[in-house]
Design a protein around this motif. Sequence first.
Motif, mmCIF file in Angstrom:
data_model
loop_
_atom_site.group_PDB
_atom_site.id
_atom_site.type_symbol
_atom_site.label_atom_id
_atom_site.label_comp_id
_atom_site.label_asym_id
_atom_site.label_seq_id
_atom_site.Cartn_x
_atom_site.Cartn_y
_atom_site.Cartn_z
ATOM 1 N N ALA A 79 0.837 -1.199 0.000
ATOM 2 C CA ALA A 79 0.000 0.000 0.000
ATOM 3 C C ALA A 79 0.869 1.243 0.000
ATOM 4 N N GLY A 80 0.481 2.238 -0.811
ATOM 5 C CA GLY A 80 1.224 3.496 -0.880
ATOM 6 C C GLY A 80 2.278 3.501 -1.941
ATOM 7 N N THR A 81 2.492 2.374 -2.631
ATOM 8 C CA THR A 81 3.499 2.328 -3.684
ATOM 9 C C THR A 81 2.846 1.818 -4.955
ATOM 10 N N ASP A 82 3.416 2.187 -6.079
ATOM 11 C CA ASP A 82 2.914 1.708 -7.362
ATOM 12 C C ASP A 82 4.040 1.141 -8.213
ATOM 13 N N CYS A 83 5.160 0.783 -7.598
ATOM 14 C CA CYS A 83 6.291 0.231 -8.323
ATOM 15 C C CYS A 83 7.003 -0.788 -7.435
ATOM 16 N N PRO A 84 7.787 -1.664 -8.023
ATOM 17 C CA PRO A 84 8.510 -2.678 -7.226
ATOM 18 C C PRO A 84 9.466 -2.026 -6.237
ATOM 19 N N GLU A 85 9.827 -2.799 -5.245
ATOM 20 C CA GLU A 85 10.721 -2.304 -4.195
ATOM 21 C C GLU A 85 12.092 -1.980 -4.778
ATOM 22 N N GLY A 86 12.653 -0.834 -4.369
ATOM 23 C CA GLY A 86 13.963 -0.422 -4.834
ATOM 24 C C GLY A 86 13.942 0.413 -6.087
ATOM 25 N N VAL A 87 12.789 0.549 -6.726
ATOM 26 C CA VAL A 87 12.672 1.350 -7.954
ATOM 27 C C VAL A 87 11.936 2.643 -7.620
ATOM 28 N N ALA A 88 12.570 3.772 -7.870
ATOM 29 C CA ALA A 88 11.965 5.087 -7.612
ATOM 30 C C ALA A 88 11.505 5.676 -8.931
ATOM 31 N N LYS A 89 10.200 5.870 -9.029
ATOM 32 C CA LYS A 89 9.650 6.448 -10.249
ATOM 33 C C LYS A 89 8.512 7.392 -9.868
ATOM 34 N N GLY A 90 8.149 8.255 -10.800
ATOM 35 C CA GLY A 90 7.103 9.228 -10.510
ATOM 36 C C GLY A 90 7.580 10.261 -9.514
ATOM 37 N N GLU A 91 6.759 10.525 -8.499
ATOM 38 C CA GLU A 91 7.146 11.499 -7.474
ATOM 39 C C GLU A 91 8.281 10.995 -6.611
ATOM 40 N N ASP A 92 8.392 9.683 -6.466
ATOM 41 C CA ASP A 92 9.495 9.129 -5.670
ATOM 42 C C ASP A 92 10.839 9.400 -6.326
ATOM 43 N N ALA A 93 10.870 9.518 -7.661
ATOM 44 C CA ALA A 93 12.132 9.760 -8.354
ATOM 45 C C ALA A 93 12.586 11.203 -8.223
ATOM 46 N N LEU A 94 11.672 12.100 -7.826
ATOM 47 C CA LEU A 94 12.059 13.495 -7.644
ATOM 48 C C LEU A 94 12.877 13.644 -6.378
ATOM 49 N N SER A 95 13.686 14.691 -6.359
ATOM 50 C CA SER A 95 14.444 14.970 -5.138
ATOM 51 C C SER A 95 13.513 15.595 -4.108
ATOM 52 N N ILE A 96 14.012 15.670 -2.887
ATOM 53 C CA ILE A 96 13.193 16.219 -1.799
ATOM 54 C C ILE A 96 12.770 17.652 -2.103
ATOM 55 N N LEU A 97 13.675 18.439 -2.684
ATOM 56 C CA LEU A 97 13.360 19.837 -2.963
ATOM 57 C C LEU A 97 12.596 20.000 -4.273
ATOM 58 N N GLU A 98 12.510 18.942 -5.074
ATOM 59 C CA GLU A 98 11.689 18.991 -6.283
ATOM 60 C C GLU A 98 10.250 18.602 -5.979
ATOM 61 N N ASN A 99 10.061 17.658 -5.083
ATOM 62 C CA ASN A 99 8.726 17.204 -4.722
ATOM 63 C C ASN A 99 7.994 18.318 -3.966
ATOM 64 N N PRO A 100 6.811 18.723 -4.423
ATOM 65 C CA PRO A 100 6.121 19.847 -3.758
ATOM 66 C C PRO A 100 5.842 19.596 -2.284
ATOM 67 N N GLN A 101 5.467 18.352 -1.931
ATOM 68 C CA GLN A 101 5.121 18.050 -0.549
ATOM 69 C C GLN A 101 6.325 18.206 0.372
ATOM 70 N N SER A 102 7.425 17.557 0.025
ATOM 71 C CA SER A 102 8.610 17.632 0.877
ATOM 72 C C SER A 102 9.259 19.006 0.826
ATOM 73 N N ARG A 103 9.190 19.670 -0.327
ATOM 74 C CA ARG A 103 9.765 21.024 -0.405
ATOM 75 C C ARG A 103 9.020 21.988 0.509
ATOM 76 N N SER A 104 7.694 21.883 0.545
ATOM 77 C CA SER A 104 6.914 22.754 1.432
ATOM 78 C C SER A 104 7.284 22.516 2.892
ATOM 79 N N GLN A 105 7.458 21.251 3.251
ATOM 80 C CA GLN A 105 7.863 20.945 4.622
ATOM 81 C C GLN A 105 9.261 21.488 4.902
ATOM 82 N N PHE A 106 10.161 21.358 3.954
ATOM 83 C CA PHE A 106 11.524 21.882 4.112
ATOM 84 C C PHE A 106 11.497 23.393 4.332
ATOM 85 N N ILE A 107 10.697 24.110 3.538
ATOM 86 C CA ILE A 107 10.609 25.570 3.676
ATOM 87 C C ILE A 107 9.968 25.939 5.014
#
Length: 504
Positions: A324-352
């Motif tokens: 649950a919460g994933t749409d790809c096999p373990e160890g593969v980062a794709k979609g929003e997971d492939a973005l960096s922390i500061l690229e992802n809007p959710q994590s960037r907002s928390q960082f700011i």
Amino acid sequence: MEQNIQNLPIDVQTSKLLDWLVDRRHCNLKWQSVVKVIREKINAAIQDMPENEEIKELLSGSYIHYFHCLRIVEILKKTEASSKNIFGKYSSQRMKDWQEIVTLYEADSVYLAELASLLSRNVSYEGPALRKQIAKAQQLQQELSRREVECQSSAADLRERYYAACKQYGITGEKVACELQALVKDLPAVLDEVGRDAVKLDEQINLYTAFTNFVCEWSEPVLPMLTFVNKRGNTTFYEWRTGQVPTVVERALVEDAPVETVTDDGIDWGNFGTSSDAQGLNHGIQVEEGIDWGISLQSGDTDEGGIDWGDGEPAPINIEVVEAGTDCPEGVAKGEDALSILENPQSRSQFIDELMELEVFLMQRLTEMSEEGDVVAMSQFQLAPSVIQGQTSEHVQQMLSDVRSILGRITTLRMQHLFMILASPRYVERVTEMLKQKLKQADILVLKGAAMVEKRQETLAEQSRLEPRVDLLTGCTKELQKLIEADISKRYHNRPVNLMGVNI
């Protein structure tokens, strides 16, 4: 006494000149009906005139009056001298016509009433109307000049705003869409640099953590996102979410232009399968006998037109259950997971948010440290850890400056636009259209300014056309004034006559 009266001038107001002449019986009240007949005879007489430059000049005027007719008669006496008989009469029809016109003019001084009417009309109507037209043309030129300057100023302002907006985006404005896409491609490198600078915030994070633990006895971790970036840098969102480094990172490619889709309309299927080609043509497909294709035609009762689809058991279907919460096999980062922390809007907002939280803490701590003589505060921090007691105002100020530097770099207007472009590719189209709209408006204003210049030139030409008419009317009016004054003076034994109010 008579000599004194003879020297007294006769002053007559031009607007009341005609009434003055009628009241003193110099002219008849019904002079207009006679003038109408005279004008018809003049129009007929000018159709047959001798070749004479002076006559052409007289006839070229706007209105032929009595004194013009006298001059024409004098000229005809020379040109028509051969038609004069022994009795001194002229047999020429031209001479007879113009002599008749002069005679009609002189009856009851009709010519004087007509001249007075012409003078009054020039002074009261023609002159003011022409001057009003000239004044209106001059006013219109000023208005057009003002609007031209406004158009040029507004166009320059729009272009300046266009380049200022481009500067905020960090582009030159030559090719807006391409330059914005290029900025987005450089964005990960910029964010990685911000992440490397966040690694240097150890002291700030440790001070805030120690302070919250000492004052509030806060046991939960503070600034989790900022602490994570401080330790690991600007890693992928997958690593922040799972705590594990991905084995494969699949990032979506940023397309410079949308890929054109191919439809079936452009595919040429030829004449495959037509009856004309089916006979006698070998398309390179051979069906060998003896091969079992798994399809058998049976004569039994079947639901599908006699086709046997097989009676075996259906093959098992393997369904992979993803966590649950994933749409790809373990160890593969794709979609929003492939973005960096500061690229992802959710994590960037928390960082700011955590950066701003740390900024507010350091500001408040700096204010508290600047208060002198606060015994309660001094006694309160006697048992505080050394990391809190060993701080000075200058060092806290430096730490605050470092936090503000990182916060300012990631929250600039340019970075906000780049994040919007990264989140929505259509945002590039909207920004491009918005910027180009300023240039379009500037071009429209330039065209309007050119139209103002053209209209101003037309108005100037109209003024140039009217001014000679005013000069000509002024000369004719002055001439009429002199002729009328001289004629009235003869009627009063050469007393001086002044027509008042002759101004054009």
